[in-house]
Design a protein around this motif. Sequence first.
Motif, short mmCIF file in Angstrom:
data_model
loop_
_atom_site.label_atom_id
_atom_site.label_comp_id
_atom_site.label_asym_id
_atom_site.label_seq_id
_atom_site.Cartn_x
_atom_site.Cartn_y
_atom_site.Cartn_z
N LEU A 71 23.28 -43.82 -30.93
CA LEU A 71 22.69 -44.49 -32.10
C LEU A 71 23.73 -45.40 -32.76
CD1 LEU A 71 20.40 -44.88 -34.12
CD2 LEU A 71 21.13 -42.78 -35.26
N GLY A 72 24.96 -44.90 -32.90
CA GLY A 72 26.03 -45.69 -33.50
C GLY A 72 26.32 -46.95 -32.72
N THR A 73 26.31 -46.84 -31.39
CA THR A 73 26.57 -48.00 -30.53
C THR A 73 25.50 -49.07 -30.74
OG1 THR A 73 27.58 -46.56 -28.87
CG2 THR A 73 26.90 -48.74 -28.14
N ILE A 74 24.27 -48.63 -30.98
CA ILE A 74 23.16 -49.57 -31.16
C ILE A 74 23.28 -50.32 -32.50
CG2 ILE A 74 20.65 -49.74 -31.55
CD1 ILE A 74 20.37 -47.36 -29.56
N VAL A 75 23.63 -49.61 -33.57
CA VAL A 75 23.54 -50.22 -34.91
C VAL A 75 24.83 -50.89 -35.38
CG1 VAL A 75 21.75 -48.58 -35.60
CG2 VAL A 75 24.12 -48.10 -36.18
N PHE A 76 25.98 -50.38 -34.98
CA PHE A 76 27.22 -50.96 -35.51
C PHE A 76 27.48 -52.31 -34.85
CE2 PHE A 76 28.08 -46.35 -36.36
CZ PHE A 76 27.88 -46.46 -37.72
N GLY A 77 27.76 -53.29 -35.70
CA GLY A 77 27.93 -54.65 -35.21
C GLY A 77 26.65 -55.45 -35.31
N ASP A 78 25.56 -54.80 -35.69
CA ASP A 78 24.27 -55.47 -35.89
C ASP A 78 23.80 -55.16 -37.31
OD1 ASP A 78 21.55 -56.20 -36.01
OD2 ASP A 78 21.33 -55.96 -33.84
N PRO A 79 24.07 -56.05 -38.26
CA PRO A 79 23.76 -55.77 -39.67
C PRO A 79 22.30 -55.40 -39.93
CG PRO A 79 25.13 -57.71 -39.50
CD PRO A 79 24.73 -57.35 -38.10
N GLU A 80 21.37 -56.03 -39.23
CA GLU A 80 19.95 -55.76 -39.47
C GLU A 80 19.58 -54.35 -38.98
OE1 GLU A 80 16.02 -55.77 -40.50
OE2 GLU A 80 17.71 -56.98 -41.24
N LYS A 81 20.08 -53.97 -37.82
CA LYS A 81 19.79 -52.61 -37.31
C LYS A 81 20.47 -51.55 -38.17
CE LYS A 81 18.74 -53.80 -32.54
NZ LYS A 81 19.15 -53.73 -31.12
N LEU A 82 21.67 -51.86 -38.66
CA LEU A 82 22.36 -50.91 -39.54
C LEU A 82 21.58 -50.74 -40.84
CD1 LEU A 82 24.80 -49.11 -40.00
CD2 LEU A 82 26.04 -51.09 -40.88
N ARG A 83 21.04 -51.85 -41.34
CA ARG A 83 20.22 -51.80 -42.56
C ARG A 83 18.98 -50.92 -42.33
NH1 ARG A 83 15.84 -53.90 -44.92
NH2 ARG A 83 15.22 -54.92 -42.98
N GLN A 84 18.34 -51.09 -41.17
CA GLN A 84 17.15 -50.28 -40.85
C GLN A 84 17.51 -48.79 -40.77
OE1 GLN A 84 16.16 -52.44 -37.20
NE2 GLN A 84 14.22 -53.06 -38.10
N LEU A 85 18.65 -48.50 -40.14
CA LEU A 85 19.08 -47.10 -40.03
C LEU A 85 19.34 -46.51 -41.41
CD1 LEU A 85 20.06 -44.56 -38.57
CD2 LEU A 85 22.31 -45.65 -38.34
N ASN A 86 20.01 -47.28 -42.27
CA ASN A 86 20.32 -46.78 -43.62
C ASN A 86 19.05 -46.46 -44.40
OD1 ASN A 86 23.10 -46.83 -43.34
ND2 ASN A 86 23.31 -48.91 -44.12
N ILE A 87 18.03 -47.30 -44.25
CA ILE A 87 16.76 -47.07 -44.96
C ILE A 87 16.11 -45.77 -44.46
CG2 ILE A 87 14.38 -47.89 -45.25
CD1 ILE A 87 15.56 -50.76 -45.23
N ILE A 88 16.06 -45.61 -43.14
CA ILE A 88 15.44 -44.41 -42.56
C ILE A 88 16.22 -43.16 -42.97
CG2 ILE A 88 14.92 -43.21 -40.39
CD1 ILE A 88 14.52 -46.05 -39.14
N ALA A 89 17.55 -43.23 -42.83
CA ALA A 89 18.40 -42.07 -43.15
C ALA A 89 18.34 -41.73 -44.63
CB ALA A 89 19.84 -42.37 -42.73
N GLN A 90 18.38 -42.75 -45.48
CA GLN A 90 18.34 -42.51 -46.93
C GLN A 90 17.02 -41.90 -47.35
OE1 GLN A 90 19.16 -45.94 -49.33
NE2 GLN A 90 21.34 -45.96 -48.84
N THR A 91 15.92 -42.40 -46.81
CA THR A 91 14.61 -41.89 -47.19
C THR A 91 14.51 -40.39 -46.89
OG1 THR A 91 13.59 -44.04 -46.76
CG2 THR A 91 12.13 -42.14 -46.81
N ALA A 92 14.93 -40.01 -45.69
CA ALA A 92 14.87 -38.60 -45.30
C ALA A 92 15.84 -37.75 -46.11
CB ALA A 92 15.18 -38.47 -43.81
N THR A 93 17.04 -38.27 -46.34
CA THR A 93 18.07 -37.51 -47.06
C THR A 93 17.70 -37.33 -48.53
OG1 THR A 93 19.77 -38.35 -45.57
CG2 THR A 93 20.53 -37.40 -47.64
N VAL A 94 17.17 -38.36 -49.15
CA VAL A 94 16.75 -38.26 -50.56
C VAL A 94 15.62 -37.26 -50.71
CG1 VAL A 94 15.68 -39.51 -52.49
CG2 VAL A 94 17.53 -40.58 -51.21
#
Length: 205
Positions: free
Chosen positions: A72-95
Motif C-alpha cells: 500500500l505504501g509503495t502505491i501511495v507514496f510519491g503520488d499526492p492524489e493517491k496519498l490524499r485518498q488514503l488519508n481520507i479513507i484512513a481518517q474516516t475509519a480511525t475517527v
Amino acid sequence: MVKQMTVLGITGPTGAGKTTLLKEVEKLGGAVIDCDAVYHDLLERDGALRHSLEKTFGPLRDESGTIDRKKLGTIVFGDPEKLRQLNIIAQTATVRRTQELLEGYRRKGIALAAIDAIALLESPLAKLCDVTLAVVAPAEIRVKRIMDREGITEEYAWLRVKAQKSDEYFVKGCDRTLVNDCDQVEEFALQAKALVESILQEHIQ
C-alpha cells in the motif's frame, strides 16, 4: 447519568515526549487512544476498511489475507492524489473507531481520555477534544532522544526531525503547549502531570 469526561488531544513532533505525557494521563486514571494503533488494528479486523482500500487501490492482501502495508505504501507514496485518498479513507475509519472508544470510556465513568495523533490538527479528531495540547522540544534534544530510542545514526535522526512540521505549527494549532527541555524524564513527567491536573480542575469547575 453518564459522567462528564475531559478529552485531551495530544500532538507534536517525534522525540518531544508525548509518551511520557501519556503515561501520566494513565497514572491519573485516564484512558489513552493511540490513533496509529487504532488504524493498524482496523486494518487487521475491519472488513469494510479493507474493502474500501482495495476498491480504491486494487488487490492489497498478502498470503495470510491481511493488508500488505508495504505494498500500500509503495502505491501511495510519491503520488499526492493517491496519498490524499488514503488519508481520507484512513481518517474516516480511525475517527469513527475513536468516537466508539470514547463513548465506551464515557459510559464506564472514566473522567479523562487522551487522543494521541501526529495528524490531530489536520483531521476531524481535533473536534472530539475539549483541549488540544502540543508537546514540543528543541530539535537537538529530539535528535538525541530518537537516536537513543531507535539506535539510528545522527544523520538519519536529523532527516526524521526535519521531515516533520515545525514546533510553531503545533503550538499555533493547539490550545496549550508543553515544552520538554528537561534533562531528566522524571522532571518532565512532573510538569506533564501538573498541567493535566490543572486542565482537569478547569473542566470540573
